[in-house]
Design a protein around this motif. Structure first.
Motif, PDB file in Angstrom:
ATOM      1  N   LYS A 133     -18.199  15.324 -21.779  1.00 13.22           N
ATOM      2  CA  LYS A 133     -18.796  14.185 -22.489  1.00 13.22           C
ATOM      3  C   LYS A 133     -18.160  13.952 -23.856  1.00 13.22           C
ATOM      4  N   ARG A 134     -16.815  13.895 -23.840  1.00  9.09           N
ATOM      5  CA  ARG A 134     -16.056  13.638 -25.071  1.00  9.09           C
ATOM      6  C   ARG A 134     -14.931  12.666 -24.757  1.00  9.09           C
ATOM      7  N   SER A 135     -14.286  12.179 -25.803  1.00 10.22           N
ATOM      8  CA  SER A 135     -13.148  11.288 -25.607  1.00 10.22           C
ATOM      9  C   SER A 135     -11.929  12.105 -25.204  1.00 10.22           C
ATOM     10  N   PRO A 136     -11.148  11.630 -24.255  1.00  8.39           N
ATOM     11  CA  PRO A 136      -9.967  12.381 -23.822  1.00  8.39           C
ATOM     12  C   PRO A 136      -8.865  12.347 -24.866  1.00  8.39           C
ATOM     13  N   ASP A 137      -8.035  13.371 -24.860  1.00  8.37           N
ATOM     14  CA  ASP A 137      -6.886  13.477 -25.762  1.00  8.37           C
ATOM     15  C   ASP A 137      -5.629  13.481 -24.895  1.00  8.37           C
ATOM     16  N   TYR A 138      -5.141  12.287 -24.595  1.00 10.65           N
ATOM     17  CA  TYR A 138      -4.008  12.165 -23.697  1.00 10.65           C
ATOM     18  C   TYR A 138      -2.691  12.453 -24.405  1.00 10.65           C
ATOM     19  N   LYS A 139      -1.781  13.143 -23.692  1.00 13.29           N
ATOM     20  CA  LYS A 139      -0.500  13.586 -24.267  1.00 13.29           C
ATOM     21  C   LYS A 139       0.717  13.006 -23.550  1.00 13.29           C
ATOM     22  N   ARG A 140       0.516  12.068 -22.610  1.00 14.11           N
ATOM     23  CA  ARG A 140       1.614  11.535 -21.803  1.00 14.11           C
ATOM     24  C   ARG A 140       2.335  12.662 -21.063  1.00 14.11           C
ATOM     25  N   MET A 141       1.576  13.569 -20.495  1.00 14.27           N
ATOM     26  CA  MET A 141       2.168  14.688 -19.749  1.00 14.27           C
ATOM     27  C   MET A 141       1.517  14.805 -18.383  1.00 14.27           C
TER      28      MET A 141
ATOM     29  N   LEU B 185       0.830  -1.206   0.000  1.00 13.24           N
ATOM     30  CA  LEU B 185       0.000   0.000   0.000  1.00 13.24           C
ATOM     31  C   LEU B 185       0.866   1.257   0.000  1.00 13.24           C
ATOM     32  N   ALA B 186       1.987   1.214   0.723  1.00 12.39           N
ATOM     33  CA  ALA B 186       2.904   2.361   0.727  1.00 12.39           C
ATOM     34  C   ALA B 186       3.516   2.560  -0.663  1.00 12.39           C
ATOM     35  N   ALA B 187       3.900   1.461  -1.301  1.00 12.16           N
ATOM     36  CA  ALA B 187       4.481   1.555  -2.648  1.00 12.16           C
ATOM     37  C   ALA B 187       3.448   2.046  -3.650  1.00 12.16           C
ATOM     38  N   GLU B 188       2.201   1.627  -3.481  1.00 11.26           N
ATOM     39  CA  GLU B 188       1.139   2.074  -4.380  1.00 11.26           C
ATOM     40  C   GLU B 188       0.958   3.581  -4.306  1.00 11.26           C
ATOM     41  N   LEU B 189       0.946   4.124  -3.094  1.00  8.09           N
ATOM     42  CA  LEU B 189       0.806   5.579  -2.946  1.00  8.09           C
ATOM     43  C   LEU B 189       1.973   6.310  -3.613  1.00  8.09           C
ATOM     44  N   LYS B 190       3.163   5.789  -3.423  1.00  8.52           N
ATOM     45  CA  LYS B 190       4.347   6.435  -3.997  1.00  8.52           C
ATOM     46  C   LYS B 190       4.276   6.478  -5.515  1.00  8.52           C
ATOM     47  N   ARG B 191       3.764   5.406  -6.106  1.00 10.42           N
ATOM     48  CA  ARG B 191       3.686   5.355  -7.565  1.00 10.42           C
ATOM     49  C   ARG B 191       2.418   6.044  -8.077  1.00 10.42           C
ATOM     50  N   GLY B 192       1.339   5.960  -7.328  1.00  8.96           N
ATOM     51  CA  GLY B 192       0.052   6.438  -7.819  1.00  8.96           C
ATOM     52  C   GLY B 192      -0.217   7.918  -7.646  1.00  8.96           C
ATOM     53  N   TRP B 193       0.216   8.515  -6.541  1.00 10.11           N
ATOM     54  CA  TRP B 193      -0.098   9.922  -6.299  1.00 10.11           C
ATOM     55  C   TRP B 193       0.403  10.854  -7.409  1.00 10.11           C
ATOM     56  N   PRO B 194       1.616  10.668  -7.918  1.00 11.73           N
ATOM     57  CA  PRO B 194       2.084  11.586  -8.973  1.00 11.73           C
ATOM     58  C   PRO B 194       1.201  11.598 -10.214  1.00 11.73           C
ATOM     59  N   ILE B 195       0.476  10.531 -10.459  1.00 15.95           N
ATOM     60  CA  ILE B 195      -0.403  10.487 -11.628  1.00 15.95           C
ATOM     61  C   ILE B 195      -1.484  11.554 -11.538  1.00 15.95           C
TER      62      ILE B 195
ATOM     63  N   ASP C 279      -1.243  14.488 -10.537  1.00 14.96           N
ATOM     64  CA  ASP C 279      -0.713  15.812 -10.866  1.00 14.96           C
ATOM     65  C   ASP C 279      -0.388  15.977 -12.342  1.00 14.96           C
ATOM     66  N   THR C 280      -0.667  14.961 -13.147  1.00 20.58           N
ATOM     67  CA  THR C 280      -0.322  15.049 -14.569  1.00 20.58           C
ATOM     68  C   THR C 280      -1.388  15.811 -15.353  1.00 20.58           C
ATOM     69  N   ALA C 281      -0.961  16.349 -16.496  1.00 23.22           N
ATOM     70  CA  ALA C 281      -1.903  17.003 -17.403  1.00 23.22           C
ATOM     71  C   ALA C 281      -2.932  15.994 -17.918  1.00 23.22           C
ATOM     72  N   ASP C 282      -2.511  14.748 -18.091  1.00 24.40           N
ATOM     73  CA  ASP C 282      -3.444  13.723 -18.554  1.00 24.40           C
ATOM     74  C   ASP C 282      -4.581  13.499 -17.567  1.00 24.40           C
ATOM     75  N   ALA C 283      -4.271  13.519 -16.282  1.00 25.44           N
ATOM     76  CA  ALA C 283      -5.322  13.345 -15.273  1.00 25.44           C
ATOM     77  C   ALA C 283      -6.339  14.485 -15.358  1.00 25.44           C
ATOM     78  N   LYS C 284      -5.837  15.698 -15.555  1.00 26.63           N
ATOM     79  CA  LYS C 284      -6.741  16.847 -15.688  1.00 26.63           C
ATOM     80  C   LYS C 284      -7.555  16.740 -16.977  1.00 26.63           C
ATOM     81  N   GLU C 285      -6.919  16.279 -18.054  1.00 26.59           N
ATOM     82  CA  GLU C 285      -7.622  16.100 -19.320  1.00 26.59           C
ATOM     83  C   GLU C 285      -8.717  15.031 -19.183  1.00 26.59           C
ATOM     84  N   GLY C 286      -8.434  13.958 -18.453  1.00 25.64           N
ATOM     85  CA  GLY C 286      -9.437  12.920 -18.243  1.00 25.64           C
ATOM     86  C   GLY C 286     -10.673  13.454 -17.542  1.00 25.64           C
ATOM     87  N   ALA C 287     -10.458  14.299 -16.530  1.00 25.41           N
ATOM     88  CA  ALA C 287     -11.586  14.888 -15.805  1.00 25.41           C
ATOM     89  C   ALA C 287     -12.369  15.845 -16.699  1.00 25.41           C
ATOM     90  N   ARG C 288     -11.642  16.667 -17.490  1.00 32.69           N
ATOM     91  CA  ARG C 288     -12.322  17.607 -18.391  1.00 32.69           C
ATOM     92  C   ARG C 288     -13.144  16.864 -19.441  1.00 32.69           C
TER      93      ARG C 288
END
Length: 266
Positions: free
Chosen positions: A258-266, A232-242, A244-253
């Protein structure tokens, strides 16, 4: 795009398809095949436009295991690849996914024989689809040999130990339905459609955030042998930074709009 005479590499959108191509020998492993496979795994990880890999075999088999003569580079045109093996003596294990784990999800599409080295390579994949007539098994003990491609370690971690030991110690063949029942494969589909189903799954993966997908895969394998607390500690370490990514914000937008996301690996 690379490949060899025994390994085809093709693109299907954001999916790299690696095809064992020695159907006249039921795709038994050869040196050209292993060199091509290793290069394919490396290409998939190096190219950020590739989001998934489908691993399959040409003709009516996935892989019938080792061809010792061909692995020595004799009689199959493999002589010119000997320098690759000399330069990297671990290359064959990396090609077979024993000493290499791609960061992109790998989906296996199995038709026909997937035995011995075929079943060993299968254990290095993430999602598995089999045609109804597929056959699985680790036949090494029947020939007085040892399944040294990782099966005595991995199989018991992927299916219940009693089933792993039965497969390892009897050397008997397993049908696709049996393989599904014990959890070795996830889908059994009509013969001739395993590749279609694998590509369908790949498209679902490709539609997700690539940074998230790769982090999830890494976390699953990284934490597999940890205690729950450490995992669980390792999961938080790897998962939390996701988050903060632009992709995470794009997914929410995209969800809100109500459209398909345009992910940029950022």
């Amino acid at each position: 795009m690379g490949g060899t005479e025994h390994l085809d590499i093709q693109r299907e959108g954001a999916t790299l398809v690696l095809t064992l191509n020695r159907p006249e020998a039921k795709n038994a492993l050869s040196l050209p095949m292993l060199v091509g496979l290793y290069d394919g795994w490396v290409e998939a990880d190096a190219d950020d436009s590739i989001r998934s890999v489908v691993f399959t075999g040409a003709g009516d088999s996935f892989c019938a295991g080792m061809d010792l003569k061909a692995l020595a580079g004799k009689g199959t045109g493999g002589e010119r690849y000997r320098d690759r093996l000399t330069a990297d003596p671990d290359l064959h294990w990396k090609a077979m996914l024993r000493h290499y784990r791609p960061r992109k999800p790998v989906i296996a599409a199995v038709e026909g024989y997937c035995v011995a080295g075929g079943t060993e390579m299968l254990q290095g994949t993430d999602i598995r689809v089999a045609g109804e007539s597929a056959t699985f098994g680790l036949f090494e003990v029947k020939r007085g040999l040892f399944p040294i491609g990782g099966s005595t370690v991995r199989l018991q971690r992927q299916i219940p130990r009693t089933h792993a030991l039965e497969m390892l110690l009897t050397g008997r063949p397993y049908t696709a339905r049996e393989a599904a029942d014990i959890g070795l494969v996830g889908h059994v589909v009509p013969d001739g459609t395993a590749l279609d189903k694998a590509l369908e799954i790949a498209e679902l993966v490709n539609g997700c955030g690539p940074l998230a997908v790769e982090a999830v895969k890494a976390s699953v394998y990284e934490t597999a042998e940890m205690t729950e607390t450490d995992g669980l500690a390792a999961e938080l370490k790897r998962g939390w930074p996701i988050f903060d990514t632009a992709d995470a914000k794009e997914g929410a937008r995209a969800f809100a709009e109500k459209r398909s996301p345009d992910y940029k690996r950022m």
